[in-house]
Design an enzyme around this catalytic site. Sequence first.
Site, PDB file in Angstrom:
ATOM      1  N   HIS A  55       0.806  -1.225   0.000  1.00  0.00           N
ATOM      2  CA  HIS A  55       0.000   0.000   0.000  1.00  0.00           C
ATOM      3  C   HIS A  55       0.837   1.272   0.000  1.00  0.00           C
ATOM      4  O   HIS A  55       0.317   2.351  -0.245  1.00  0.00           O
ATOM      5  CB  HIS A  55      -1.010  -0.005   1.160  1.00  0.00           C
ATOM      6  N   ASP A  74      -0.726  -7.351   1.206  1.00  0.00           N
ATOM      7  CA  ASP A  74      -0.091  -6.032   1.309  1.00  0.00           C
ATOM      8  C   ASP A  74       1.426  -6.180   1.336  1.00  0.00           C
ATOM      9  O   ASP A  74       2.060  -6.071   2.390  1.00  0.00           O
ATOM     10  CB  ASP A  74      -0.604  -5.329   2.579  1.00  0.00           C
ATOM     11  N   SER A  82       4.418   1.753   8.326  1.00  0.00           N
ATOM     12  CA  SER A  82       4.039   0.815   7.276  1.00  0.00           C
ATOM     13  C   SER A  82       5.224   0.352   6.460  1.00  0.00           C
ATOM     14  O   SER A  82       6.126   1.125   6.158  1.00  0.00           O
ATOM     15  CB  SER A  82       3.066   1.473   6.301  1.00  0.00           C
TER      16      SER A  82
HETATM   17  N1  ARG Z   1      -0.964   2.083   7.322  1.00  0.00           N
HETATM   18  C1  ARG Z   1      -0.029   2.670   8.201  1.00  0.00           C
HETATM   19  C2  ARG Z   1       1.111   3.336   7.439  1.00  0.00           C
HETATM   20  O1  ARG Z   1       0.930   3.599   6.308  1.00  0.00           O
HETATM   21  C3  ARG Z   1       0.445   1.747   9.246  1.00  0.00           C
HETATM   22  C4  ARG Z   1      -0.570   1.556  10.251  1.00  0.00           C
HETATM   23  C5  ARG Z   1      -0.229   0.592  11.280  1.00  0.00           C
HETATM   24  N2  ARG Z   1      -1.190   0.835  12.280  1.00  0.00           N
HETATM   25  C6  ARG Z   1      -1.294   0.172  13.400  1.00  0.00           C
HETATM   26  N3  ARG Z   1      -2.174   0.556  14.274  1.00  0.00           N
HETATM   27  N4  ARG Z   1      -0.530  -0.822  13.632  1.00  0.00           N
HETATM   28  O2  ARG Z   1       2.105   3.728   7.991  1.00  0.00           O
END
Ligand code: ARG
Length: 865
Positions: free
Chosen positions: A666, A721, A815
């Site tokens: 992503h 992902d 992420s």
């Molecule tokens: N989607 C997030 C990013 O782009 C990461 C989120 C992880 N969240 C969590 N509560 N573990 O950095």
Amino acid sequence: MKDYRLHPQERKMNIYSPPPGAQATDFESGLYYSGKAQDMNGLEEGVQFLPVMNAKKLEKRGPKRWVVVVAVISACLLVSLLVGFLVWHFKYRNASIQRLYNGHLRLTGTRFIDAFENSNSPEFAALSSKVKEMLIDIYKNDKNVGPFHKETEITGFSEGIIAYYWSEFSVPGYKANNLDKAMANIGAVNQAVTQKSRNPELRVESVVAFPSDPEAIKASRDNSCRYALHAKAGEVTRFTTPGFPNSPYPSNANCLWVLRADADSIISLTFTTFDVEPCNAGNDFVKVYDSLSPGEPHELVKLCGSYDPSYNLTFVSSKNVMLVMLSTDAVGRHPGFKAEFFQMPKLKICGGVLRGTSGVFTTPYYPGHYPAVMNCTWRIEVPKEKNVKVRFNDFYLVEPGVTVDRCTKDYVEINKEKYCGWREKFVVKSSMNTITVNFHSDRSHVDTGFSAEFLSFDSTDPCPGRFTCSTGRCIEKKLHCDGWFDCPDGSDERNCTCTEKQFRCNNGWCKPKFWLCDGVNDCGDNSDELQCLCPETQFKCNNGKCIPGVQKCNGKDDCGDGSDERKCNNTAKTVHCQQYTYKCRNGLCVSKTNPECDGTADCSDNSDEDNCNCGRRFLSKKSRIVGGLNSEVGEWPWQVSLHVSSRGHTCGASLISEKWLVSAGHCFQDENPIRYSDAKIWTAYMGLHDQSDRSNKNVQQRGIKQIIRHPSFNDFTFDYDLAVLELDSPVTLTNYIQPICLPDITHEFPAGKYLWVTGWGATQEAGTGATILQKAEIRMINQTMCNSLLTNAMSERMMCVGILTGGIDACQGDSGGPLASIEDNDRMFLAGVVSWGDGCARRNKPGVYTRVSQLRDWIKQKTGV
Ligand code: ARG
């Protein structure tokens, strides 16, 4: 050493005087007896042993024959006994063993002059020969010592006057114990010696000796690598290992640096660069002594491996001398060290009276290592109507071989209670307005000590607006009886009434209901798992199913998840290939759990131990961190920071080879106006610790050549992902940059396992990113429970990992980064990739990670790794 001493004695017992029982049997079936018996059979033709026992036959042959047989047997026995005795006597009883001691003696009757520092000066030679004579006189006065003395050398002098020496003895094995005892007591012998008039003015006031390791003596004898350095007032003196930094230190070397300061000064020594062979890989090490004798009783520290310069490696002497020794073996040469030292006045007082309502105090020279032989007392006094407590924020008094319940060496003592070892933050309260803190360090092994603060408090309300743990710590009220231990002693969870969302463990704790039957012993007494056990004759599968016990390890997947066929025994068996069996390169399958890179070759073609140059950390660290979420430099060498040209750090990634990264799919999804899928906008930083210090020499920066996102990535569900990224040129692996291991598709990360997530993401929901790389320890959560917590959003490519009380989690900006698992031999595997979450660190909302093992084949197919 111990073996050496025992071995001959043990043999003596066997041959010479077999005690009854086992040893006697040994004797009878031993070499001497059977050898002779055979001989005899050969000589006395027709004579058989059996008939000897057979009274009837014996009678027939007549008494004469009988007497001869008995006589011959007795003679043989006697001869073998005699031979045995002689062998023992000459070979073992008299076998000499070498014994080495070093130590020092204190002299009176002469003054210290500078020439004594130089072992080539005539003054040194004159004094050392006198001292040597005196020492040998002392030895001669003890019959357990004198006869065995071989050689003694005086290695140096320091103010006081102290003379340092080593002595070598050659002693028959059975007398070595007596020699040890006598040497341990040599001071007493000295007192008994009426020092003869050979040196009327010079006297030995005291003498000590301790067993020495041969390395240290070798180092004292080897003049090729000896350095003598005297600190100059107001100046820093630097020294390095030979060849540093252009070439590695020599192999099979024993180098000594004698460091001195002026009388009444002490020495502060700091290693500014330190890189020797890793402790577990060889025998190279550096030792620092608080003496000029390299003996264990004065050893301040033994160092090996590499340290980042940020690690505090400062040591302070207790007198005006210090000795540094480098000992290396034949293999594994490393750059070595760079060190500096200076002299400073000796600390006159340590401790003191502290008054007021609060204040701080630390061990001497904190955060440097405290000196040996220290006794400090702080008397703390707060206003009369208040009580006082002391909070230790940092506490390191670790000594090898000392258990924290005994604290026999260095310790802190408060109210007659001793504290030592490494401790997390802790508080000691007093029910008065005064408290006394004592700190003691003995002669050997120092650490960085403590940093503490004292605070006054109202005895009726020690934690205003907060809950008071029995230990004195104050915690938020809402943490009281929430099912989780927040006080170090669990006192916040004692005597609670469980809420309807909790169940009561047999031991009385209240725990959230969803921890029931998750395969993890959350209660501590396993009562949360008991109700869900299968009947006794059955086996409980990881998926909860009960199967007949006999079906376990029968080579068939009866559970449906393979759990009945794992952990069958820890030696790998070649089995029928199944979904859950590890497949070797030659196509054969083994039954062992997680056989990859575990240090044992399980596949017949060794393929499970191939490509294992991964998951290793080379920098030494205080392996005792916890609390405080900043990482140490080099702690996560596979962590990568991915920057987008227009907005800086955007995602994390993990290095899996010199050329390839793994990240989240992503991260590379276009989002107007930024084309995240375009490799050209990305820059990867490897070896990075601090986002504000990207030009640090340990950092390597690369462009991205191509981004391969998993074709099945679903931007709605976040299934699959994952992405792999190719660097535009390979990185050089260093202590700061290392690949992480990838888990095989069969690799198990069981529920309850602790894993580490790292990144520069937001430190709170909707917060800003961190500049120093952060780390957090979280736990693997059972998939079924996770699915119910996250409203059935989980696919097989996802897993949840977190702490259900909330407060610890990955967040925006993390992420793509690694979720790492510490496996056998401290090797780390990439269990997951930070993917998504419902907010950050919320209660009952664990983070979701891409299950790397599920996509292992795809990674291999795209990267070859
Ligand atoms: N989607 C997030 C990013 O782009 C990461 C989120 C992880 N969240 C969590 N509560 N573990 O950095």
